[in-house]
Design an enzyme around this catalytic site. Structure first.
Site, mmCIF file in Angstrom:
data_model
loop_
_atom_site.group_PDB
_atom_site.id
_atom_site.type_symbol
_atom_site.label_atom_id
_atom_site.label_comp_id
_atom_site.label_asym_id
_atom_site.label_seq_id
_atom_site.Cartn_x
_atom_site.Cartn_y
_atom_site.Cartn_z
ATOM 1 N N PRO A 83 0.827 -1.216 0.000
ATOM 2 C CA PRO A 83 0.000 0.000 0.000
ATOM 3 C C PRO A 83 0.859 1.264 0.000
ATOM 4 C CG PRO A 83 0.073 -0.958 2.198
ATOM 5 C CD PRO A 83 0.837 -1.903 1.307
ATOM 6 N N GLY A 84 0.458 2.239 -0.763
ATOM 7 C CA GLY A 84 1.144 3.535 -0.755
ATOM 8 C C GLY A 84 0.140 4.613 -0.387
ATOM 9 N N ARG A 85 -0.738 4.911 -1.349
ATOM 10 C CA ARG A 85 -1.738 5.955 -1.178
ATOM 11 C C ARG A 85 -2.577 5.776 0.093
ATOM 12 N NH1 ARG A 85 -4.026 8.477 -5.717
ATOM 13 N NH2 ARG A 85 -3.246 6.719 -6.935
ATOM 14 N N CYS A 102 1.891 29.212 -15.688
ATOM 15 C CA CYS A 102 1.470 29.708 -17.000
ATOM 16 C C CYS A 102 0.859 28.579 -17.822
ATOM 17 C CB CYS A 102 2.656 30.311 -17.728
ATOM 18 S SG CYS A 102 3.187 31.820 -16.959
#
Ligand code: PLP
Length: 433
Positions: free
Chosen positions: A290-292, A360
């Protein structure tokens, strides 16, 4: 805006880790990535406790691409998780932080010679080999160094998962891994088994990220177990490890049905155990990455409002002092977030606005057509769930300096990454004349 972890509302303000947004910005400047340390710790402990079996060993590997700093390595280590890295830069960060190298797993579909050498020199635990050509490359590096290394082969189980659905296909064209449907897969695996310097320990798969539906995870697991059985019977494989990757979906905005990862992990273990009986195979170890789901909800970005504009067409913009340089996800994936005016959070959200950054690019929009408290110059805009794939994907476009990262806990804030200076921006520039 949904509140997570230590977030609370006091005195008409958003507090995180016991500190008001105003105080955080006054002390550390803006934009500012704020990480809730207690929530990160809680998430890690939840994964560790829920992903456990009496039948096989389990390992929770934090996918560091989601968010990585030296301090984060220390937190991962404190909780006893392992670490997934995908580049020399991530590997170097982890090593420099003093993280135990035997708990590092190296990924990547195109590891360079230098990165493979680093893996061996540092003595990492395991390399996830992406393809047959990489095996040759790795064998050569190992031979030159006179070293051996444990590997998993990344395979593609043909399950393509989207956030709310999945499809099974044998022609899935992901750049990652070797397809289990490849006509040569048996020979590829035999080649791994015969390789002198690499020890094939098992297989890895990862079906995608930010997946809400749990069915594709179970389908991938089932497909992998059947594949392991087939390779045992037909290729003489004696694999013992299965890595099922990460990808568990989190809440970003209204309508997101996050995976309850505690419940999910327990169900996954139960299903795995019963399938091992059904298919008459055994595994030594099962891994998830797992990361998120560990860091996303623990992160909040605080911006300062520079002003507002109503266009000729009547569209109202709120301008903030960050944008796509600190959070590329809205521009890259049309990702949606929730935000508030953090210093007047109890006021009515009646103003329909789009929050734009300062780059921009017309697409430099952080929140599109959302209702906010009326924003004025100097207000603090907070965007939640920015803990994953924000800082780690930040850029210096327009030579904008990357924000500082602070960890907050129990009324204290600690700087984990200093705000970039203008000098930092030209540090590697050389005059040509
Ligand atoms: C191989 C692998 N493992 C784990 C992860 C972590 O995924 P997530 O952050 O969605 O949990 C990823 C992310 O893309 C990945 O590529």
């Amino acid at each position: 805006m949904r509140l997570f972890g230590s977030m609370e509302i006091k005195d008409n303000q958003l507090y995180i880790g016991g500190i008001s947004s105003k105080e955080l910005v006054e002390k550390h400047g803006s934009p500012l990535y704020v990480m809730d340390e207690a929530l990160i710790s809680k998430n890690m402990e939840t994964f560790k406790a829920a992903f456990k079996s009496d039948r096989f060993q389990t390992e929770v590997v934090y996918a560091s691409k989601a968010f990585l700093t030296t301090g984060m390595c220390q937190i991962v280590d404190r909780h006893g998780l392992s670490m997934d890295v995908v580049s020399g830069g991530e590997l170097f960060t982890v090593k420099s932080a003093g993280f135990p190298m035997e708990k590092v797993h190296m990924h990547g579909n195109n590891k360079t010679w230098e990165e493979l050498e680093m893996c061996l020199d540092y003595g990492i635990g395991e390399i996830i080999v992406d393809n047959r050509d990489e095996l040759d490359k790795l064998e050569r590096v190992c031979r030159e160094k006179g070293k051996k290394i444990n590997v998993l082969l990344r395979v593609n189980p043909g399950i393509e998962a989207h956030t709310h659905e999945y499809i099974q296909t044998s022609t899935y064209s992901s750049k990652f891994g070797e397809s289990i449907f490849d006509e040569n897969i048996k020979d590829i695996i035999k080649k791994f088994i015969a390789a002198e310097h690499v020890e094939l320990k098992g297989f890895h798969c990862h079906i995608g990220s930010q997946i809400f539906d749990e069915k594709p995870f179970f389908a991938a697991m089932d497909t992998m177990l059947k594949f392991i059985k087939q390779m045992k019977d037909e290729a003489g494989l004696d694999t013992t490890v299965l890595n099922l990757g990460g990808g568990f979906g989190v809440y970003y905005f209204d309508g997101d049905d996050a995976v309850d990862f505690e419940k999910f992990c327990k169900e996954m273990i139960k299903d795995l155990e019963s399938k091992l009986d059904e298919y008459e195979i055994d595994l030594d170890k099962v891994i998830i990455e797992p990361g998120r789901s560990i860091v996303a909800n623990a992160g909040t970005t605080l911006y300062t409002v520079g002003g507002t504009k109503v266009t000729y067409s009547g569209k109202k913009y709120v301008f903030v002092d960050g944008g796509m340089t600190d959070n590329i996800r809205p521009a890259l994936y049309q990702a949606e977030y929730e935000g508030v005016i953090a210093n007047r959070i109890n006021e009515k959200t009646e103003d329909l606005v789009t929050v734009a950054g300062k780059c921009c690019e017309s697409g430099d929009l952080l929140l599109r057509d959302v209702y906010l408290q009326e924003a004025k110059e100097g207000d603090i805009l907070a965007i939640s769930t920015t803990g994953a794939y924000n800082y780690s994907m930040a850029s210096n476009y327009n030579r904008i300096r990357k924000p500082a990262v602070v960890f907050v806990k129990d009324g204290e804030s600690k700087v984990a990454v200093k705000r970039e200076s203008y000098e930092d921006l030209i540090r590697n520039d050389l005059k040509l004349y």
